[in-house]
Design an enzyme around this catalytic site. Sequence first.
Site, PDB file in Angstrom:
ATOM      1  CG  PHE A   1       0.722  -1.935   6.699  1.00 45.03           C
ATOM      2  CD1 PHE A   1       0.278  -2.165   5.397  1.00 45.03           C
ATOM      3  CD2 PHE A   1       1.919  -1.260   6.881  1.00 45.03           C
ATOM      4  CE1 PHE A   1       1.029  -1.723   4.310  1.00 45.03           C
ATOM      5  CE2 PHE A   1       2.661  -0.807   5.792  1.00 45.03           C
ATOM      6  CZ  PHE A   1       2.212  -1.043   4.512  1.00 45.03           C
TER       7      PHE A   1
ATOM      8  CB  SER B   1      -4.734   2.683   1.532  1.00 43.01           C
ATOM      9  OG  SER B   1      -3.837   2.529   0.444  1.00 43.01           O
ATOM     10  CG  ASP B   2       1.222   2.102   4.671  1.00 43.47           C
ATOM     11  OD1 ASP B   2       1.866   2.443   3.659  1.00 43.47           O
ATOM     12  OD2 ASP B   2       1.766   1.951   5.768  1.00 43.47           O
ATOM     13  CD1 TRP B   3       2.957  -1.384  -1.154  1.00 45.32           C
ATOM     14  CD2 TRP B   3       3.790   0.559  -1.879  1.00 45.32           C
ATOM     15  NE1 TRP B   3       3.582  -1.617  -2.346  1.00 45.32           N
ATOM     16  CE2 TRP B   3       4.114  -0.439  -2.816  1.00 45.32           C
ATOM     17  CE3 TRP B   3       4.220   1.867  -2.131  1.00 45.32           C
ATOM     18  CZ2 TRP B   3       4.837  -0.174  -3.976  1.00 45.32           C
ATOM     19  CZ3 TRP B   3       4.943   2.117  -3.284  1.00 45.32           C
ATOM     20  CH2 TRP B   3       5.234   1.103  -4.196  1.00 45.32           C
ATOM     21  N   GLY B   4      -0.599  -0.813  -0.505  1.00 44.55           N
ATOM     22  CA  GLY B   4      -1.221  -2.126  -0.695  1.00 44.55           C
ATOM     23  C   GLY B   4      -2.135  -2.566   0.434  1.00 44.55           C
TER      24      GLY B   4
END
Length: 730
Positions: free
Chosen positions: A242, A273-276
Amino acid sequence: MKRILPLSFFILLFSNSLLIAQKSIEQRVDSLIAIMTIDEKVGQLVQFNNGPIDRTQLIREGKAGSLLNVLGTTDTRKFQRIAVEESRLKIPLIFGFDVIHGYRTTFPIPLATACTWDPGLIEKAERVAATEATAAGLNWTFAPMVDIARDPRWGRIAEGAGEDPYLGSIIAAARVRGFQGTDLASPTSLLACVKHFAAYGGAEGGRDYNTVDISERTLREVYLPPFRAAVKAGAGSLMCSFNEIDGTPSSGNRKLLTDILRGEWGFDGFVVSDWGSIGEMIQHGVVADQKQAAILSLHAGVDMDMESNCYAYDLAAAVKERRLPEAELNEAVQRVLREKFRIGLFDNPYKNCDAEREQRDILTPAHRQLARTVADQSIVLLKNQGDLLPLKNNIRSIAVIGPLADDQNDPLGPWSGHGRGEDVVTVLQGIKAKLSSQTKVRFVRGCGINDSSTDGFKEATKTARESDVVIAVVGEAAGMSGEAASRSFLGLPGVQEQLVQALEATGKPVVIVLMNGRPLAIPWIAEHVPAIVETWFLGVEAGNAIADVLFGDYNPSGKITATFPRTTGQVPCYYNHKHTGRPADDTVKWTSRYIDIPSIPLYPFGYGLSYTTFSYNGLALSSGKLHSNDSIVVTAVVKNTGNRAGEEIAQLYIHDEVASVTRPVKELKGFEKVAVVPGESKTIRFVLKADQLRFYDLSMNWTVEAGKFKVFVGPNSTEGLEAEFEYVNQ
Ligand code: NOJ
């Protein structure tokens, strides 16, 4: 006459067949890409959560390549059937989940298992996790988390191996091997996803998601090595982090994701990707909208978008508008499909949808047994004044006190997969199981984990006074570490320390059992309470393992892999720091120190006691000189000087005395866990290679400079024997 074929023939045959299999995967990927529309290509790069929104139509239209958080073969089969029977190209979905320390058989948290310093055991634990997760329909875990963490305020320290890049690298590779097994296509192999790339643990102030601003040297020497080791071990996927580093969020960091990861390290798996995190580049302020975010991310090297919808909604348009070359889209699709082929999903999309195996392979007695072994070895004995421990089984009465003593949920720890409280053995249960009815065991909660009420103290101290010994089980709730769980204060939460003080004031011997997801600052307890057992969050077998140690059925051998500070203000506090021009000297004011606390930590990296004692002697080097491309052998004798059999984790550190850039005061370069019976001496042997002395010099060359090095062998990062050798550049 029989002809015996040479071994080289079989090796050649084997490597040729691997090449053919590999080639056919590449061909199959390419021929598939050739018939895909742009929308279908983008679909392969989209991962949706299994939330309230129904994604079945999108799957049918080929607009989803992966789902996360779908658990159980009934559901994975249901979604997979739509993908492979109802979509035009019949490309299978890949199902991901956070299997961080076990699936249903919850193992100790990763920070705890690191304290075993036993990569073989950790690999076995991940094999079990993979067996269970794949039995429940999953193909892919978002693990291992290999972020180096030097700041215990950061809650995610619980998910990694601690503060050291060398140990972290060895454990990272072991976890990958454990998840993936020897053949990715096997039904029990779980695709690993090494995360979070990169330097996520370097968040300013230890606050989750916060800015990271570190030098390239620190990035490469401290934070990247475990990633590289995991990639080398064959990790098939990687998750970006992130955070930003030096102004660039990881989801848009081409230098990290393409130049270093693929260019320098040759990684050919895919990046999620990481979440969002792709969409969060808008908040970071480096893009204005979702479309720009999608373009920046794909170009940087993020192949799959986890739940930010930037790829799902905007990537196809960006390619059609020629704001992104289709060739770059193709490359990302290629990487995702290649992994789907490698794990065998095209050959059998239902490979992990075996309902019978789901019944058979989850939470088996053998899995629980391994979880107990791992838990035994994860426990670290921090203090044992007057040999208070182990307790005798025939003790007359025990007061088991504290909010975590009979807690069935918190021992699961953060990110506990599909773990369930009902499977957990509490400390109270574990203690009772060790004792006959002759021993009176009484439990009082005393207070909550994070309450302000002291109402329960009276009953707790009364029970303590009426008992022979007090076992106080205190610490953090599971949710106080893990993601989005940074703490600004590292003491025991609520009124627990006051409870401990009240118990101590009864005059009864007190044993503290700590349950927590990070090093804690507990100077009062360390000074006043005679015995402290660090148990972290040990998973389903927590109570049994803790009782094994309390009653001496297992002699503790774990050593901490993250430094325990004295106070929160002493953080960051890690063993491999630099000297500074004024190294700390508590007797001299004008040195690098705090005036209100001693400079040394409460418990240093690598520290842990046993019920026996070990001595170190006879440090010897095979040569006083080490030449390039060569190695020296370092030996020392470890003797069990106590009266119980035990295991000792011997550690080797080096220090580069003079270099063109400053070097850490100590760097771990080897360790060995050795079992020694009373009176026995064992010689431990480390091979130190010239390569292990490398660092990034002023021009960022990965090099060794000629000169003197110190070498230390001992029980932790602050004690031990010392010798010197010279590195000669020839
Ligand atoms: C966010 C976390 O940072 C990451 O580690 C995890 O894998 C994903 N969420 C999916 O749950």
